[in-house]
Design a protein around this motif. Structure first.
Motif, PDB file in Angstrom:
ATOM      1  N   ASP A   1       0.816  -1.228   0.000  1.00  0.00           N
ATOM      2  CA  ASP A   1       0.000   0.000   0.000  1.00  0.00           C
ATOM      3  C   ASP A   1       0.844   1.270   0.000  1.00  0.00           C
ATOM      4  O   ASP A   1       0.328   2.358   0.231  1.00  0.00           O
ATOM      5  CB  ASP A   1      -0.943   0.005   1.209  1.00  0.00           C
ATOM      6  N   LYS A   2       2.129   1.118  -0.252  1.00  0.00           N
ATOM      7  CA  LYS A   2       3.028   2.267  -0.170  1.00  0.00           C
ATOM      8  C   LYS A   2       2.867   3.213  -1.359  1.00  0.00           C
ATOM      9  O   LYS A   2       2.938   4.441  -1.207  1.00  0.00           O
ATOM     10  CB  LYS A   2       4.479   1.779  -0.082  1.00  0.00           C
ATOM     11  N   TYR A   3       2.612   2.648  -2.548  1.00  0.00           N
ATOM     12  CA  TYR A   3       2.639   3.456  -3.765  1.00  0.00           C
ATOM     13  C   TYR A   3       1.243   3.644  -4.363  1.00  0.00           C
ATOM     14  O   TYR A   3       0.365   2.790  -4.246  1.00  0.00           O
ATOM     15  CB  TYR A   3       3.546   2.799  -4.807  1.00  0.00           C
TER      16      TYR A   3
ATOM     17  N   ARG B   1      -1.231   3.746  -7.571  1.00  0.00           N
ATOM     18  CA  ARG B   1      -1.257   2.899  -8.764  1.00  0.00           C
ATOM     19  C   ARG B   1      -2.219   3.476  -9.794  1.00  0.00           C
ATOM     20  O   ARG B   1      -3.220   4.107  -9.454  1.00  0.00           O
ATOM     21  CB  ARG B   1      -1.659   1.461  -8.401  1.00  0.00           C
ATOM     22  N   ASP B   2      -1.907   3.246 -11.060  1.00  0.00           N
ATOM     23  CA  ASP B   2      -2.763   3.742 -12.122  1.00  0.00           C
ATOM     24  C   ASP B   2      -3.911   2.768 -12.364  1.00  0.00           C
ATOM     25  O   ASP B   2      -4.074   1.771 -11.642  1.00  0.00           O
ATOM     26  CB  ASP B   2      -1.958   3.991 -13.399  1.00  0.00           C
ATOM     27  N   GLU B   3      -4.727   3.042 -13.396  1.00  0.00           N
ATOM     28  CA  GLU B   3      -5.896   2.221 -13.656  1.00  0.00           C
ATOM     29  C   GLU B   3      -5.538   0.788 -14.020  1.00  0.00           C
ATOM     30  O   GLU B   3      -6.353  -0.128 -13.864  1.00  0.00           O
ATOM     31  CB  GLU B   3      -6.714   2.851 -14.784  1.00  0.00           C
ATOM     32  N   ASP B   4      -4.325   0.562 -14.505  1.00  0.00           N
ATOM     33  CA  ASP B   4      -3.885  -0.794 -14.868  1.00  0.00           C
ATOM     34  C   ASP B   4      -3.232  -1.529 -13.702  1.00  0.00           C
ATOM     35  O   ASP B   4      -2.746  -2.651 -13.868  1.00  0.00           O
ATOM     36  CB  ASP B   4      -2.900  -0.727 -16.037  1.00  0.00           C
ATOM     37  N   GLY B   5      -3.196  -0.866 -12.545  1.00  0.00           N
ATOM     38  CA  GLY B   5      -2.597  -1.492 -11.376  1.00  0.00           C
ATOM     39  C   GLY B   5      -1.097  -1.328 -11.285  1.00  0.00           C
ATOM     40  O   GLY B   5      -0.462  -1.878 -10.373  1.00  0.00           O
ATOM     41  N   GLN B   6      -0.515  -0.566 -12.201  1.00  0.00           N
ATOM     42  CA  GLN B   6       0.931  -0.332 -12.169  1.00  0.00           C
ATOM     43  C   GLN B   6       1.262   0.836 -11.239  1.00  0.00           C
ATOM     44  O   GLN B   6       0.446   1.741 -11.049  1.00  0.00           O
ATOM     45  CB  GLN B   6       1.440  -0.028 -13.581  1.00  0.00           C
ATOM     46  N   ILE B   7       2.445   0.797 -10.659  1.00  0.00           N
ATOM     47  CA  ILE B   7       2.860   1.875  -9.764  1.00  0.00           C
ATOM     48  C   ILE B   7       2.951   3.183 -10.544  1.00  0.00           C
ATOM     49  O   ILE B   7       3.624   3.264 -11.578  1.00  0.00           O
ATOM     50  CB  ILE B   7       4.217   1.551  -9.102  1.00  0.00           C
ATOM     51  N   ALA B   8       2.233   4.211 -10.054  1.00  0.00           N
ATOM     52  CA  ALA B   8       2.249   5.516 -10.719  1.00  0.00           C
ATOM     53  C   ALA B   8       3.591   6.208 -10.483  1.00  0.00           C
ATOM     54  O   ALA B   8       4.235   6.012  -9.441  1.00  0.00           O
ATOM     55  CB  ALA B   8       1.114   6.379 -10.194  1.00  0.00           C
ATOM     56  N   THR B   9       4.006   7.009 -11.449  1.00  0.00           N
ATOM     57  CA  THR B   9       5.279   7.710 -11.340  1.00  0.00           C
ATOM     58  C   THR B   9       5.084   9.201 -11.557  1.00  0.00           C
ATOM     59  O   THR B   9       4.133   9.635 -12.210  1.00  0.00           O
ATOM     60  CB  THR B   9       6.290   7.179 -12.380  1.00  0.00           C
ATOM     61  N   HIS B  10       5.998   9.983 -11.002  1.00  0.00           N
ATOM     62  CA  HIS B  10       5.985  11.423 -11.201  1.00  0.00           C
ATOM     63  C   HIS B  10       6.435  11.747 -12.627  1.00  0.00           C
ATOM     64  O   HIS B  10       7.447  11.198 -13.093  1.00  0.00           O
ATOM     65  CB  HIS B  10       6.920  12.115 -10.200  1.00  0.00           C
TER      66      HIS B  10
ATOM     67  N   GLU C   1       7.855  14.321 -13.781  1.00  0.00           N
ATOM     68  CA  GLU C   1       9.098  15.069 -13.862  1.00  0.00           C
ATOM     69  C   GLU C   1      10.325  14.162 -13.875  1.00  0.00           C
ATOM     70  O   GLU C   1      11.219  14.306 -14.715  1.00  0.00           O
ATOM     71  CB  GLU C   1       9.213  16.065 -12.687  1.00  0.00           C
ATOM     72  N   ASP C   2      10.380  13.220 -12.930  1.00  0.00           N
ATOM     73  CA  ASP C   2      11.602  12.410 -12.809  1.00  0.00           C
ATOM     74  C   ASP C   2      11.361  10.908 -12.871  1.00  0.00           C
ATOM     75  O   ASP C   2      12.296  10.113 -12.766  1.00  0.00           O
ATOM     76  CB  ASP C   2      12.328  12.763 -11.511  1.00  0.00           C
ATOM     77  N   GLY C   3      10.096  10.484 -13.008  1.00  0.00           N
ATOM     78  CA  GLY C   3       9.802   9.066 -13.117  1.00  0.00           C
ATOM     79  C   GLY C   3       9.877   8.294 -11.815  1.00  0.00           C
ATOM     80  O   GLY C   3       9.784   7.059 -11.814  1.00  0.00           O
ATOM     81  N   SER C   4      10.015   8.995 -10.695  1.00  0.00           N
ATOM     82  CA  SER C   4      10.082   8.305  -9.405  1.00  0.00           C
ATOM     83  C   SER C   4       8.690   7.851  -8.976  1.00  0.00           C
ATOM     84  O   SER C   4       7.683   8.455  -9.349  1.00  0.00           O
ATOM     85  CB  SER C   4      10.684   9.233  -8.343  1.00  0.00           C
ATOM     86  N   PRO C   5       8.589   6.760  -8.188  1.00  0.00           N
ATOM     87  CA  PRO C   5       7.285   6.252  -7.761  1.00  0.00           C
ATOM     88  C   PRO C   5       6.539   7.281  -6.894  1.00  0.00           C
ATOM     89  O   PRO C   5       7.158   8.038  -6.137  1.00  0.00           O
ATOM     90  CB  PRO C   5       7.637   5.012  -6.940  1.00  0.00           C
ATOM     91  N   VAL C   6       5.221   7.299  -7.033  1.00  0.00           N
ATOM     92  CA  VAL C   6       4.382   8.188  -6.231  1.00  0.00           C
ATOM     93  C   VAL C   6       4.055   7.472  -4.924  1.00  0.00           C
ATOM     94  O   VAL C   6       3.335   6.471  -4.907  1.00  0.00           O
ATOM     95  CB  VAL C   6       3.081   8.556  -6.965  1.00  0.00           C
ATOM     96  N   VAL C   7       4.602   7.959  -3.828  1.00  0.00           N
ATOM     97  CA  VAL C   7       4.416   7.335  -2.519  1.00  0.00           C
ATOM     98  C   VAL C   7       3.165   7.906  -1.853  1.00  0.00           C
ATOM     99  O   VAL C   7       3.028   9.126  -1.701  1.00  0.00           O
ATOM    100  CB  VAL C   7       5.650   7.565  -1.625  1.00  0.00           C
ATOM    101  N   ILE C   8       2.241   7.030  -1.456  1.00  0.00           N
ATOM    102  CA  ILE C   8       1.047   7.451  -0.721  1.00  0.00           C
ATOM    103  C   ILE C   8       1.329   7.445   0.772  1.00  0.00           C
ATOM    104  O   ILE C   8       1.070   8.397   1.481  1.00  0.00           O
ATOM    105  CB  ILE C   8      -0.141   6.514  -1.026  1.00  0.00           C
ATOM    106  N   PHE C   9       1.869   6.326   1.246  1.00  0.00           N
ATOM    107  CA  PHE C   9       2.186   6.213   2.673  1.00  0.00           C
ATOM    108  C   PHE C   9       3.342   5.245   2.853  1.00  0.00           C
ATOM    109  O   PHE C   9       3.264   4.079   2.459  1.00  0.00           O
ATOM    110  CB  PHE C   9       0.976   5.720   3.466  1.00  0.00           C
ATOM    111  N   ASP C  10       4.405   5.721   3.445  1.00  0.00           N
ATOM    112  CA  ASP C  10       5.562   4.885   3.738  1.00  0.00           C
ATOM    113  C   ASP C  10       5.336   4.216   5.093  1.00  0.00           C
ATOM    114  O   ASP C  10       5.252   4.908   6.113  1.00  0.00           O
ATOM    115  CB  ASP C  10       6.828   5.742   3.763  1.00  0.00           C
TER     116      ASP C  10
END
Length: 329
Positions: free
Chosen positions: A137-139, A141-150, A152-161
């Motif tokens: 549950d850290k990241y 995710r997009d509609e396809d279930g893949q980890i969403a990325t920023h 600007e730099d392609g880093s993962p979008v963290v919801i809760f660490d």
């Protein structure tokens, strides 16, 4: 922290526990999920659900769906809440009877204006033995279930660490027994939840991430609501929510299995980070100002041994007093 006039709250306990308190400078806050009272820390949630049902017919369907997420029909006491109880009454017959059934009991007078913080069991900043699903549950995710990325730099979008340090609560607060005051608390919490759900549902809200912490912070007010039949206890309590649990939660054997608890201490002890004031890594001296001995025909002997123990621990400024309630055999 809101400062109050210097006064004491009284933590009632038995002889074995007070020896541990004085020797280790720690107080144990028990998990809300393992309380003996079946309605303890649930009264407020039950009232909030009833208020929700009373308001349901006047609410839009999308708001009802959102509120169901935060006001479940059946609510369990949070395993993440830890409670330390005391009383504003330092000579309570009700509490003496509860703690002094088989031996002399004690009431530890704590300065309510001196903060208590959780004591860390580990110094690491990341889970030393994380389970396989720890980061599920850290990241975002997009509609396809893949980890969403920023973008600007392609880093993962963290919801809760799950390893992020998050400590809420920790102040002494009086339990609310008055029904009118309880109703006001419930109405205010409900309105805040309703407005928050409406804002989240609004299409004008920009961005895909809508972090809204209020539902997770409302528990402190809800957890202060208690049935008025317990009014004579005049309870004061600290409720604390420490994260991550692996860093702060201890366990002890109990009637319901292994009972989780948090250790509370003062900030006077050592800390591996000199700038950290949310928790301690070594206990500091507890703000004990007085210890009252419960009703007993052996008060002189009980006082002598208590004073000796206080001297052994260098607690020469702690006052020793006696209950004024007449002992009955």
């Amino acid at each position: 922290m809101t400062m109050k006039p210097t006064e004491l709250v009284w933590h009632y306990t038995d002889g074995a526990a007070i020896m541990n308190i004085l020797a280790k400078n720690e107080l144990w806050a028990g998990s809300a999920a393992f309380m003996n009272d079946t309605n303890e820390l649930l009264s407020g949630s039950i009232q909030l659900r009833k208020h929700f049902e009373d308001q349901r017919s006047a609410l839009p369907e999308d708001v009802i769906v959102g509120l169901e997420q935060y006001i479940p029909e059946v609510r369990e006491r949070s395993r993440h809440s830890f409670v330390l109880s005391a009383s504003s009454d330092g000579d309570s017959l009700t509490l003496w009877r509860y703690y002094g059934r088989d031996q002399v009991s004690f009431a530890v007078g704590l300065d309510r204006n001196e903060p208590l913080v959780p004591l860390a069991r580990l110094k690491e900043d990341t889970h030393p033995n994380p389970p396989a699903d720890y980061d599920d549950d850290k990241y975002d995710r997009d509609e396809d279930g893949q980890i969403a990325t920023h973008p600007e730099d392609g880093s993962p979008v963290v919801i809760f660490d799950p390893d992020s340090l998050f400590i809420e609560g920790g102040d002494w607060n009086p339990v609310v027994y008055d029904s009118a005051q309880q109703a006001r608390i419930i109405a205010e919490i409900f309105e805040n939840l309703r407005k928050g759900v409406e804002k989240r549902n609004s299409p004008s809200e920009p961005g895909r991430l809508r972090i809204w912490l209020f539902p997770y912070l409302m528990n402190e007010s809800l957890d202060l609501i208690k049935n008025e039949s317990f009014r004579d206890e005049r309870e004061e309590r600290i409720t604390i929510w420490p994260n991550p649990d692996w860093k702060f939660v201890f366990h002890r054997p109990g009637p319901f299995g292994l009972v989780p608890y948090a250790k509370l201490t003062s900030l006077g002890g050592a800390n591996h980070d000199v700038h950290e004031d949310r928790f301690a890594t070594e206990p500091g001296r507890l703000p004990i100002r007085e210890i009252r001995i419960g009703p007993t025909p052996y008060s002189a002997g009980a006082a002598a041994s208590l004073k000796q123990l206080l001297q052994f621990h260098g607690l020469h400024d702690v006052k020793v007093s006696y209950s004024e309630i007449p002992f009955r055999q």
